[in-house]
Design a protein around this motif. Sequence first.
Motif, PDB file in Angstrom:
ATOM      1  N   ARG A   1      52.805  35.397  89.317  1.00  0.00           N
ATOM      2  CA  ARG A   1      53.861  35.606  90.043  1.00  0.00           C
ATOM      3  C   ARG A   1      55.362  37.118  90.134  1.00  0.00           C
ATOM      4  NH1 ARG A   1      58.876  34.559  89.205  1.00  0.00           N
ATOM      5  NH2 ARG A   1      57.801  32.513  87.346  1.00  0.00           N
ATOM      6  N   LEU A   2      55.008  37.166  88.937  1.00  0.00           N
ATOM      7  CA  LEU A   2      55.815  38.456  88.166  1.00  0.00           C
ATOM      8  C   LEU A   2      55.313  39.703  88.154  1.00  0.00           C
ATOM      9  CD1 LEU A   2      58.204  37.423  85.073  1.00  0.00           C
ATOM     10  CD2 LEU A   2      58.633  37.178  87.220  1.00  0.00           C
ATOM     11  N   LEU A   3      54.130  39.575  89.214  1.00  0.00           N
ATOM     12  CA  LEU A   3      53.258  41.152  89.717  1.00  0.00           C
ATOM     13  C   LEU A   3      53.295  41.204  90.241  1.00  0.00           C
ATOM     14  CD1 LEU A   3      50.482  40.669  86.468  1.00  0.00           C
ATOM     15  CD2 LEU A   3      52.902  42.076  85.909  1.00  0.00           C
ATOM     16  N   THR A   4      53.747  40.622  91.572  1.00  0.00           N
ATOM     17  CA  THR A   4      53.206  40.845  92.694  1.00  0.00           C
ATOM     18  C   THR A   4      54.339  41.731  93.376  1.00  0.00           C
ATOM     19  OG1 THR A   4      55.350  38.841  92.949  1.00  0.00           O
ATOM     20  CG2 THR A   4      53.108  38.376  93.350  1.00  0.00           C
ATOM     21  N   GLU A   5      54.798  42.935  92.630  1.00  0.00           N
ATOM     22  CA  GLU A   5      55.448  44.236  92.712  1.00  0.00           C
ATOM     23  C   GLU A   5      55.074  44.868  91.803  1.00  0.00           C
ATOM     24  OE1 GLU A   5      59.830  44.122  93.976  1.00  0.00           O
ATOM     25  OE2 GLU A   5      60.034  41.694  94.571  1.00  0.00           O
ATOM     26  N   PRO A   6      53.480  45.268  92.076  1.00  0.00           N
ATOM     27  CA  PRO A   6      52.555  46.365  91.595  1.00  0.00           C
ATOM     28  C   PRO A   6      53.908  47.554  91.787  1.00  0.00           C
ATOM     29  CG  PRO A   6      51.556  45.662  93.439  1.00  0.00           C
ATOM     30  CD  PRO A   6      52.252  44.414  93.565  1.00  0.00           C
ATOM     31  N   GLN A   7      53.913  47.965  92.164  1.00  0.00           N
ATOM     32  CA  GLN A   7      55.043  49.691  93.111  1.00  0.00           C
ATOM     33  C   GLN A   7      56.181  49.758  92.192  1.00  0.00           C
ATOM     34  OE1 GLN A   7      52.779  51.480  94.736  1.00  0.00           O
ATOM     35  NE2 GLN A   7      51.464  49.433  95.352  1.00  0.00           N
ATOM     36  N   ARG A   8      56.215  48.349  92.005  1.00  0.00           N
ATOM     37  CA  ARG A   8      57.956  48.651  90.816  1.00  0.00           C
ATOM     38  C   ARG A   8      57.350  50.261  89.826  1.00  0.00           C
ATOM     39  NH1 ARG A   8      60.719  43.587  88.927  1.00  0.00           N
ATOM     40  NH2 ARG A   8      58.779  43.324  88.446  1.00  0.00           N
ATOM     41  N   PRO A   9      58.623  50.979  89.669  1.00  0.00           N
ATOM     42  CA  PRO A   9      59.001  51.643  87.904  1.00  0.00           C
ATOM     43  C   PRO A   9      57.431  50.652  86.993  1.00  0.00           C
ATOM     44  CG  PRO A   9      60.611  52.414  88.871  1.00  0.00           C
ATOM     45  CD  PRO A   9      59.991  50.887  90.065  1.00  0.00           C
ATOM     46  N   LEU A  10      56.707  51.353  86.278  1.00  0.00           N
ATOM     47  CA  LEU A  10      55.793  50.349  84.847  1.00  0.00           C
ATOM     48  C   LEU A  10      56.834  50.363  83.694  1.00  0.00           C
ATOM     49  CD1 LEU A  10      52.244  52.216  84.892  1.00  0.00           C
ATOM     50  CD2 LEU A  10      52.852  50.244  86.475  1.00  0.00           C
ATOM     51  N   ASP A  11      58.744  50.945  83.557  1.00  0.00           N
ATOM     52  CA  ASP A  11      58.832  50.627  82.817  1.00  0.00           C
ATOM     53  C   ASP A  11      59.642  49.396  83.567  1.00  0.00           C
ATOM     54  OD1 ASP A  11      58.702  51.867  80.910  1.00  0.00           O
ATOM     55  OD2 ASP A  11      59.579  53.751  81.850  1.00  0.00           O
ATOM     56  N   HIS A  12      60.200  49.372  84.263  1.00  0.00           N
ATOM     57  CA  HIS A  12      60.373  47.896  85.197  1.00  0.00           C
ATOM     58  C   HIS A  12      60.061  47.330  85.137  1.00  0.00           C
ATOM     59  CE1 HIS A  12      63.487  50.641  87.661  1.00  0.00           C
ATOM     60  NE2 HIS A  12      63.902  51.149  86.602  1.00  0.00           N
ATOM     61  N   LEU A  13      58.977  46.916  85.173  1.00  0.00           N
ATOM     62  CA  LEU A  13      57.992  45.934  85.289  1.00  0.00           C
ATOM     63  C   LEU A  13      58.172  45.272  83.957  1.00  0.00           C
ATOM     64  CD1 LEU A  13      56.264  44.116  86.940  1.00  0.00           C
ATOM     65  CD2 LEU A  13      53.990  45.770  86.195  1.00  0.00           C
ATOM     66  N   CYS A  14      57.411  46.417  82.690  1.00  0.00           N
ATOM     67  CA  CYS A  14      57.751  45.425  81.569  1.00  0.00           C
ATOM     68  C   CYS A  14      59.072  44.715  81.345  1.00  0.00           C
ATOM     69  CB  CYS A  14      57.568  47.073  80.683  1.00  0.00           C
ATOM     70  SG  CYS A  14      56.158  47.915  80.558  1.00  0.00           S
ATOM     71  N   ASP A  15      60.312  45.447  81.709  1.00  0.00           N
ATOM     72  CA  ASP A  15      61.616  44.741  81.215  1.00  0.00           C
ATOM     73  C   ASP A  15      61.371  43.478  81.340  1.00  0.00           C
ATOM     74  OD1 ASP A  15      62.205  46.704  79.924  1.00  0.00           O
ATOM     75  OD2 ASP A  15      63.144  47.811  81.216  1.00  0.00           O
ATOM     76  N   SER A  16      60.951  43.492  83.068  1.00  0.00           N
ATOM     77  CA  SER A  16      60.932  41.998  83.904  1.00  0.00           C
ATOM     78  C   SER A  16      60.282  41.308  83.133  1.00  0.00           C
ATOM     79  CB  SER A  16      60.696  42.919  84.925  1.00  0.00           C
ATOM     80  OG  SER A  16      60.664  41.354  85.816  1.00  0.00           O
ATOM     81  N   LEU A  17      58.519  42.193  82.830  1.00  0.00           N
ATOM     82  CA  LEU A  17      58.250  40.688  82.415  1.00  0.00           C
ATOM     83  C   LEU A  17      58.637  39.783  81.280  1.00  0.00           C
ATOM     84  CD1 LEU A  17      54.922  42.271  82.192  1.00  0.00           C
ATOM     85  CD2 LEU A  17      55.473  40.353  84.019  1.00  0.00           C
ATOM     86  N   ILE A  18      59.589  40.989  80.396  1.00  0.00           N
ATOM     87  CA  ILE A  18      59.533  40.792  78.615  1.00  0.00           C
ATOM     88  C   ILE A  18      61.146  39.679  78.703  1.00  0.00           C
ATOM     89  CG2 ILE A  18      61.151  41.155  76.840  1.00  0.00           C
ATOM     90  CD1 ILE A  18      57.798  42.145  76.834  1.00  0.00           C
ATOM     91  N   THR A  19      61.945  39.878  79.678  1.00  0.00           N
ATOM     92  CA  THR A  19      63.508  39.672  79.876  1.00  0.00           C
ATOM     93  C   THR A  19      63.133  37.223  80.363  1.00  0.00           C
ATOM     94  OG1 THR A  19      63.040  40.751  82.437  1.00  0.00           O
ATOM     95  CG2 THR A  19      64.619  41.404  80.331  1.00  0.00           C
ATOM     96  N   ARG A  20      62.663  37.730  81.629  1.00  0.00           N
ATOM     97  CA  ARG A  20      62.018  36.792  82.527  1.00  0.00           C
ATOM     98  C   ARG A  20      60.904  35.162  81.502  1.00  0.00           C
ATOM     99  NH1 ARG A  20      62.230  37.733  87.950  1.00  0.00           N
ATOM    100  NH2 ARG A  20      62.269  35.084  87.537  1.00  0.00           N
ATOM    101  N   LEU A  21      59.888  36.208  81.226  1.00  0.00           N
ATOM    102  CA  LEU A  21      59.123  35.358  80.338  1.00  0.00           C
ATOM    103  C   LEU A  21      59.770  34.878  78.808  1.00  0.00           C
ATOM    104  CD1 LEU A  21      56.056  36.686  81.127  1.00  0.00           C
ATOM    105  CD2 LEU A  21      56.495  34.537  82.037  1.00  0.00           C
ATOM    106  N   VAL A  22      60.297  35.927  78.195  1.00  0.00           N
ATOM    107  CA  VAL A  22      61.003  35.264  77.058  1.00  0.00           C
ATOM    108  C   VAL A  22      62.712  35.476  76.984  1.00  0.00           C
ATOM    109  CG1 VAL A  22      60.828  36.290  74.520  1.00  0.00           C
ATOM    110  CG2 VAL A  22      58.810  36.209  76.258  1.00  0.00           C
TER     111      VAL A  22
END
Length: 699
Positions: free
Chosen positions: A650-671
């Motif tokens: 669900r957190l990957l449904t916006e793949p056009q975001r910068p990858l650094d932002h995507l990594c930070d989002s996955l870490i903060t939302r899942l952990v």
Amino acid sequence: MDEQTPIGELISGAAQDAGGWLGALEVAQVATSPDGTIVRWNHVAQQLLGYTPPEVMGRHIADLLHPGADRSLGRSLWETAATGRGVMGTVTAWHREGHPLELEIWACPVHSGRLGASSVLVFAADAHAARRIRGSSAVWDGLFSRSPVGIAVLDTHLRFLQVNPALEAMNGLPESAHVGRRLAELLPEVNAGEMEEAMRQVLSTGEPVLDRRRVGRTPADPEHDRVWSCSYVRVEDPGGRPIGVIASLLDITEQQRAHTEAEAGRRRLALLSEASVRMGASLELERTAQELADLAAPDLADAVTVDILDTLARGDEPGMGLGGGVALRRLGKAPLTGSDITDILAPLGRTLAFPAAAPYTQALAARQPFLIARLDERAIAPAARHSTAPAQLLRAGVHSFMMVPLVARDLVLGVATFYRTGSAGPFGSDDVTLAGELAARAAVSIDNARLYHREHETAVVLQRSMLPQHITPPPGVEVAHRYLPASDVNEVGGDWYDVLHLPDGKAALLIGDVMGHGIAAAAVMGRLSATVRALARLDMPPTDLLHHLEATLADLAEPMLATFLYAVCDPATGRCTITRAGHPPPAAAAPDGTVRLLKTPPGAPLGVGGIDFTTTDVVLPRGSVLVLYTDGLIEARGSDIDQRLTDLTRLLTEPQRPLDHLCDSLITRLVPASADDDIALLTARIGTTLRPYPADGHS
């Protein structure tokens, strides 16, 4: 007696003269004229023999003994009494209803001008009742004089009337010092007010009070507190009116001491048991120090502080010498609020410096507990030269004090200090022993935390040094990555990731997780990472590469397992060849927001042996994001793994975001909290060049 004395007064005075046991009986009182005729017959005489006064008044007293028969015995007794010698003995009289009645009598002449020289007063009582009273009196006299139990008789004003020898010995005072005085006046160093209140309750209600504790000191033993079990019973007159209290006292000091010691032993075991469960599980200096303080207050002391060497609190190694003084940091304190001495004791986090001559420094240097059982001006004098706190503590009510050094593995780590205030007794040898055992357990836990942090930091440094410091992906591939070590509750693991250049412009994306923790896992991770880098340059097929990694693990002295995922991606075509060895599945997010977990055979972890690894080819649309991760990202205590994978996609449904932002989002939302396990995360956007390739497909 003079001639004007009424007959009633003569009888009353004679009754008082009779005294002794006779005063405790219902006594018939009879008076005769000089010729022996009955001139007074009281109501007890009527109750005893059944005759009303009119029936006997004017009759000769001898008629009551064997009436209608020979009256010589009766006349003889009367004449003996009338001559002035008096008579005391047992006779048989006849009741009005015709049955014999055994009486004990006391007869004496009364000299009165009105009655004449030979007038006689007779007192009579039921012989059986008299013998019972005399027997009870004898028993009471024997009990009172010979009993080891302290006995006292007090009046309704709670003044002593009589005490037995046992109570004289208990109180250290003779009977003459007791009589006429109250307990509060006699023994001010016992809880006399409480005891007198209990006696007033007995006088008021008539209900006895049993086993009320008297505590304190008496002249018999002025240097030690003693404990007595006291019982109180009301004494009443024949009409049921209270006339005093009988108190019985038993010295139970030794039994109480044994009970107290047994209770202390149980308390000690319970406290040590609780310490083994609560203390040291966190492997955190601050938390362990506070756990020691919380355990000891208030069960052992009213206030506790725990101070750790400042060098240790900063993360350095503790020093061996204390010759130049010592700096301590306060990491534990209880209670934190609500106590009179809370504001006097330094707050948490404060660093305290003590010169070489200070008691704190000397206690640490000696590595032995330091006890001041009774704190006073003289006792605080050495410490008062270095600080005003001892005098403040004394004014705040602290009366007993001890310090126990924290020593583990021959290293001095700090000191725990214990304070008592209020009504609690002074610290004793048992308290020092208990404090020492608690301090020893805390010291081992603190040293474990120290060693753990040192190893943890070493493992983190090793782990980070073996991770790629700078990743330069081949053209057409954009990457971002994160590494998050486990929280201090857990040790560093063996998670790693890498991106390698392969021939023909391809890229190898890899991620792995060595099962285990600490320096050993980090070292194995380093060996696997180096092996992959060496083999990847040979453009070796993925399955062969995984078999070589298994051989690397087989060379280890201690068997270990590792999960591993190896993806070879061609940015020109979007084709990715993926091989898994027990690792979580990768996720792919297409530019249009479609997200899926790539279905590839999971395989078995490296190190299991005897497993054939398989590969899966997938083609990703240009600009797709491939997400590789270790299990720390998706596993959490109390959470369902499928739900966690759903959250990831669900957190990957916006793949056009910068990858650094995507990594930070996955870490903060899942952990959102500290990680239970290491987390490695590698994201790659595939096909960022303009070279065309098929949109999607499988082969």
